[in-house]
Motif scaffolding. Structure first.
Motif, PDB file in Angstrom:
ATOM      1  N   PHE A 248       2.011   8.096  -4.637  1.00  0.00           N
ATOM      2  CA  PHE A 248       0.572   8.203  -4.911  1.00  0.00           C
ATOM      3  C   PHE A 248       0.261   8.693  -6.322  1.00  0.00           C
ATOM      4  O   PHE A 248      -0.896   8.877  -6.684  1.00  0.00           O
TER       5      PHE A 248
ATOM      6  N   GLY B 202      -1.480   8.231   2.451  1.00  0.00           N
ATOM      7  CA  GLY B 202      -2.027   7.109   3.195  1.00  0.00           C
ATOM      8  C   GLY B 202      -0.889   6.264   3.708  1.00  0.00           C
ATOM      9  O   GLY B 202       0.249   6.417   3.255  1.00  0.00           O
ATOM     10  N   GLY B 203      -1.197   5.377   4.676  1.00  0.00           N
ATOM     11  CA  GLY B 203      -0.164   4.479   5.192  1.00  0.00           C
ATOM     12  C   GLY B 203       0.982   5.219   5.860  1.00  0.00           C
ATOM     13  O   GLY B 203       2.078   4.690   5.978  1.00  0.00           O
TER      14      GLY B 203
ATOM     15  N   ASP C 121       2.704  -5.842   2.761  1.00  0.00           N
ATOM     16  CA  ASP C 121       2.780  -5.473   4.167  1.00  0.00           C
ATOM     17  C   ASP C 121       3.262  -6.665   4.996  1.00  0.00           C
ATOM     18  O   ASP C 121       2.981  -7.812   4.673  1.00  0.00           O
TER      19      ASP C 121
ATOM     20  N   ARG D   9     -13.215   2.863   4.316  1.00  0.00           N
ATOM     21  CA  ARG D   9     -13.093   1.410   4.178  1.00  0.00           C
ATOM     22  C   ARG D   9     -13.123   0.789   5.563  1.00  0.00           C
ATOM     23  O   ARG D   9     -13.094   1.498   6.569  1.00  0.00           O
TER      24      ARG D   9
ATOM     25  N   GLN E 147     -11.254  -0.897   8.565  1.00  0.00           N
ATOM     26  CA  GLN E 147      -9.890  -0.659   9.011  1.00  0.00           C
ATOM     27  C   GLN E 147      -9.254  -1.877   9.650  1.00  0.00           C
ATOM     28  O   GLN E 147      -9.952  -2.743  10.182  1.00  0.00           O
ATOM     29  N   VAL E 148      -7.924  -1.930   9.580  1.00  0.00           N
ATOM     30  CA  VAL E 148      -7.192  -3.055  10.157  1.00  0.00           C
ATOM     31  C   VAL E 148      -7.669  -3.339  11.585  1.00  0.00           C
ATOM     32  O   VAL E 148      -7.917  -4.486  11.957  1.00  0.00           O
ATOM     33  N   GLU E 149      -7.828  -2.277  12.366  1.00  0.00           N
ATOM     34  CA  GLU E 149      -8.096  -2.434  13.799  1.00  0.00           C
ATOM     35  C   GLU E 149      -9.589  -2.579  14.126  1.00  0.00           C
ATOM     36  O   GLU E 149      -9.983  -2.461  15.281  1.00  0.00           O
TER      37      GLU E 149
ATOM     38  N   ARG F  80      -0.685  -5.585  16.522  1.00  0.00           N
ATOM     39  CA  ARG F  80      -0.382  -5.995  15.146  1.00  0.00           C
ATOM     40  C   ARG F  80       0.926  -6.779  15.175  1.00  0.00           C
ATOM     41  O   ARG F  80       1.998  -6.206  15.409  1.00  0.00           O
TER      42      ARG F  80
ATOM     43  N   GLU G 293     -11.082   9.841  11.607  1.00  0.00           N
ATOM     44  CA  GLU G 293      -9.894   9.935  12.456  1.00  0.00           C
ATOM     45  C   GLU G 293      -9.738  11.354  12.985  1.00  0.00           C
ATOM     46  O   GLU G 293      -9.848  12.319  12.227  1.00  0.00           O
TER      47      GLU G 293
ATOM     48  N   LYS H 204       0.110   2.462  12.844  1.00  0.00           N
ATOM     49  CA  LYS H 204      -0.361   1.930  14.117  1.00  0.00           C
ATOM     50  C   LYS H 204       0.254   0.572  14.463  1.00  0.00           C
ATOM     51  O   LYS H 204       0.460  -0.251  13.572  1.00  0.00           O
TER      52      LYS H 204
ATOM     53  N   TYR I  89      -8.609  -3.986   2.989  1.00  0.00           N
ATOM     54  CA  TYR I  89      -8.199  -2.684   3.524  1.00  0.00           C
ATOM     55  C   TYR I  89      -6.855  -2.176   3.025  1.00  0.00           C
ATOM     56  O   TYR I  89      -6.320  -1.217   3.556  1.00  0.00           O
ATOM     57  N   GLY I  90      -6.293  -2.777   2.012  1.00  0.00           N
ATOM     58  CA  GLY I  90      -5.080  -2.223   1.411  1.00  0.00           C
ATOM     59  C   GLY I  90      -5.363  -1.965  -0.059  1.00  0.00           C
ATOM     60  O   GLY I  90      -6.521  -1.844  -0.473  1.00  0.00           O
TER      61      GLY I  90
ATOM     62  N   ILE J 205       2.699   7.584   4.824  1.00  0.00           N
ATOM     63  CA  ILE J 205       3.784   7.913   3.890  1.00  0.00           C
ATOM     64  C   ILE J 205       3.711   9.381   3.460  1.00  0.00           C
ATOM     65  O   ILE J 205       2.630   9.920   3.242  1.00  0.00           O
TER      66      ILE J 205
ATOM     67  N   ASN K 289     -11.281   7.502   6.644  1.00  0.00           N
ATOM     68  CA  ASN K 289     -10.912   6.306   5.892  1.00  0.00           C
ATOM     69  C   ASN K 289     -12.185   5.636   5.411  1.00  0.00           C
ATOM     70  O   ASN K 289     -13.030   5.222   6.209  1.00  0.00           O
TER      71      ASN K 289
HETATM   72  P1  ADP Z   1      -5.423   1.515   9.161  1.00  0.00           P
HETATM   73  O1  ADP Z   1      -5.729   2.943   9.438  1.00  0.00           O
HETATM   74  O2  ADP Z   1      -6.597   0.657   8.855  1.00  0.00           O
HETATM   75  O3  ADP Z   1      -4.481   0.931  10.101  1.00  0.00           O
HETATM   76  P2  ADP Z   1      -3.235   1.675   7.373  1.00  0.00           P
HETATM   77  O4  ADP Z   1      -2.953   3.095   7.062  1.00  0.00           O
HETATM   78  O5  ADP Z   1      -2.336   0.950   8.287  1.00  0.00           O
HETATM   79  O6  ADP Z   1      -4.721   1.591   7.785  1.00  0.00           O
HETATM   80  O7  ADP Z   1      -3.358   0.899   6.004  1.00  0.00           O
HETATM   81  C1  ADP Z   1      -4.039  -0.339   5.892  1.00  0.00           C
HETATM   82  C2  ADP Z   1      -3.247  -1.245   5.030  1.00  0.00           C
HETATM   83  O8  ADP Z   1      -3.053  -0.692   3.744  1.00  0.00           O
HETATM   84  C3  ADP Z   1      -1.895  -1.521   5.610  1.00  0.00           C
HETATM   85  O9  ADP Z   1      -1.590  -2.851   5.339  1.00  0.00           O
HETATM   86  C4  ADP Z   1      -1.015  -0.527   4.866  1.00  0.00           C
HETATM   87  O10 ADP Z   1       0.317  -0.978   4.777  1.00  0.00           O
HETATM   88  C5  ADP Z   1      -1.677  -0.471   3.526  1.00  0.00           C
HETATM   89  N1  ADP Z   1      -1.556   0.859   2.908  1.00  0.00           N
HETATM   90  C6  ADP Z   1      -2.315   1.932   3.137  1.00  0.00           C
HETATM   91  N2  ADP Z   1      -1.973   2.957   2.349  1.00  0.00           N
HETATM   92  C7  ADP Z   1      -0.931   2.517   1.600  1.00  0.00           C
HETATM   93  C8  ADP Z   1      -0.119   3.104   0.595  1.00  0.00           C
HETATM   94  N3  ADP Z   1      -0.299   4.335   0.178  1.00  0.00           N
HETATM   95  N4  ADP Z   1       0.837   2.363   0.025  1.00  0.00           N
HETATM   96  C9  ADP Z   1       1.027   1.084   0.440  1.00  0.00           C
HETATM   97  N5  ADP Z   1       0.292   0.482   1.374  1.00  0.00           N
HETATM   98  C10 ADP Z   1      -0.668   1.173   1.959  1.00  0.00           C
END
Ligand code: ADP
Ligand code: ADP
Ligand code: MG
Length: 476
Positions: A177, A148-149, A367, A276, A278-280, A322, A260, A222, A68-69, A151, A274
């Motif tokens: 990105f 994503g993330g 991470d 993929r 997801q973490v949760e 987390r 979402e 999250k 998921y990353g 950012i 998303n």
């Molecule tokens: P979720 O919605 O599943 O919680 P996250 O947005 O937290 O997803 O991202 C899942 C994982 O991928 C995390 O470990 C996050 O840090 C990493 N991640 C997601 N997008 C990026 C990004 N653009 N750059 C670096 N890490 C990312």
């Protein structure tokens, strides 16, 4: 670890790829085979498509699960797998591409009749942007289309800030990105983040597995998730689930995905999809009994979804904390380092997903997530009591973690009432004082630390590390 656990149960052999920094990581040992991709920076290892494809060819892998990353939502990587005849465990590359652009995703959803946050398309001309922001109404949020993330998002309160914020967001987007496109969305105040898990197969069947509320966030990321959402009603769930299914159908979605939404005062809007796992995801697994990773593997192998929508039921209440190596008292800065002592909680209703152990070195490159503490209770009250108990039991020595912060959130009265929004952390500065208090409280972590057994712990952890290193040296 999560993916390989599912493979092990299905009797599927696994191959791990790792960076130099992860050579001794537990997942490399757990896999049947392991290959080092390259140096520790992700660009030279985990993000290097050619190297990963080479390993897949060398070992004869049939499929790649992207996790998921990293490359999990990278359409080029998925396309490359498709071309090489390797199953990419996820949706088709076109779907990833379409949903990877937030602007394109918003267009598709609006056309499909899914409500989206009022906003613009790509910002090309600053004057147009000012007009659009005025029409939408301040405050507005500038977002990276490829984001994503959490950012690259910036809240703008008025016109004066707009130009500067757009330029800043564009340059952040470019560096994070590789793509500078930004757009404007209405900034929804005090919203809740509520998302729906979906699964689709190759034969056009799509189902949902209920919602997850993920409003407890820092830096738009999250920290604690729960399901059901404390505000969910039968009527709202029907409306939101129907929108999630409409969203997934609009792109003929295949495999596991998440739609979402942002929710505010009875209204909800599509945020992003998303494409993929997801973490949760574990909280959904706990409530439905469906192993989402096994489902992903079966779908990728061309099997039909074995569930009808009516067969999916959510029982009880689940939370995910987390657990991260980060210092809540220092602006949640990551705290990489060596875990000197480790004992995870257990007992009824507890699931810990993690790949760490005593002596494990949390590298500074990736991470800072250490583990996911997933708790089940028959109702929210039981789940919260159990979460407090599990956080009391959790021992992680050697690095600063957010365990006291998680406990502070779970003990907070507003959180306990389910009365929170995505601003919860910033609106409760007293949580930081609670962290200081909780850090001094009696807990198993504290007791272990107070045993003054640091030397013994260090000796044991050195022995564990040496053993794993030796095992891995022969294999990786
Ligand atoms: P979720 O919605 O599943 O919680 P996250 O947005 O937290 O997803 O991202 C899942 C994982 O991928 C995390 O470990 C996050 O840090 C990493 N991640 C997601 N997008 C990026 C990004 N653009 N750059 C670096 N890490 C990312
Ligand atoms: P990412 O791809 O980084 O996960 P999202 O679009 O999913 O980006 O947004 C991440 C978080 O940022 C949301 O969960 C929410 O807290 C906040 N957010 C995003 N869009 C808005 C908005 N229009 N208004 C208020 N908050 C928002
Ligand atoms: Mg998101």
């Amino acid at each position: 670890m999560r993916v390989m656990r599912a493979c092990k149960e299905l009797g599927i052999p696994t191959v791990a790829v790792c960076s130099e920094a992860d050579r001794k990581a537990f997942f490399a040992l757990y896999a049947d085979e392991a290959y080092v991709l390259g140096p520790s920076p992700a660009r030279e290892s985990y993000l290097n498509v050619d190297k990963i494809i080479n390993v897949a060819r060398t070992c004869g892998a049939d499929a790649i699960h992207p996790g998921y990353g990293f490359l999990a939502e990278n359409a080029d990587f998925a396309r490359r797998c498709e071309r090489e005849g390797i199953h990419f465990i996820g949706p088709r590359s076109e779907t990833i591409e379409a949903m990877g652009s937030k602007i394109k995703a918003r267009e598709i959803m609006a056309r499909a009749g899914v409500p989206t946050v009022p906003g613009t398309g790509a910002i090309e001309n600053p004057l147009e942007a000012a007009d659009a922001a005025k029409e939408i109404g301040y405050p507005v949020l500038i977002k990276a289309s490829a984001g994503g993330g959490g950012i690259g998002m910036r809240v703008v309160e008025d016109r004066r800030e707009l130009m500067h914020a757009i330029e800043h967001a564009q340059s952040t987007a470019q560096s994070a990105f590789g793509e500078p496109t930004v757009y404007i969305e209405k900034y929804v105040r005090h919203p809740r983040h509520i998302e729906f898990q979906v699964l689709g197969d190759d034969y056009g069947k799509i189902i949902h597995l209920g919602e997850r509320e993920c409003s407890i966030q820092r830096r738009h990321q999250k920290v604690i998730e729960e399901s059901p959402s404390p505000i969910m009603t039968r009527e709202l769930k029907e409306r939101m689930a129907a929108a999630a299914l409409r969203a997934a159908r609009a792109v003929d979605y295949v495999n596991a995905g998440t739609v979402e939404f942002i929710y505010s005062e009875g209204n909800f809007y599509f945020l992003e999809m998303n494409t993929r796992l997801q973490v949760e995801h574990p909280i959904t697994e706990v409530l439905t009994g469906v192993d989402l990773v096994q489902a992903q593997l079966r779908i990728a192998a061309g099997e039909r979804l074995p569930y009808r929508q009516e067969e999916i039921q959510q029982h009880g209440w689940a939370l995910e904390c987390r657990v991260c190596a980060e210092d809540a008292l220092n602006n949640f800065t990551p705290t990489p380092g060596t875990i000197r002592g480790y004992r995870s909680p257990g007992g009824i209703g507890i699931r810990v997903d993690s790949g760490v152990h005593m002596g494990y070195v949390i590298p500074p490159y990736y991470d800072s997530l250490i583990s996911k503490l997933v708790i089940y209770g028959r109702d929210r009250k039981e789940a919260l009591e159990r979460t407090r108990r599990a956080l009391f039991e959790y021992v992680i020595l050697g690095v600063v973690t957010n365990l006291p912060f998680l406990k502070a959130v779970v003990e907070n009265e507003d959180f306990q009432r389910g009365d929170y929004s995505t601003h919860f952390i910033e609106e409760h500065p007293e949580l930081l004082a609670d962290v200081e208090r909780i850090s001094k409280e009696r807990s198993l972590g504290g007791i272990f630390a107070a045993l003054k057994s640091n030397q013994a712990i260090a000796a044991i952890s050195a022995a564990v590390s040496a053993y794993l290193a030796e095992e891995n040296a022969q294999k990786v």
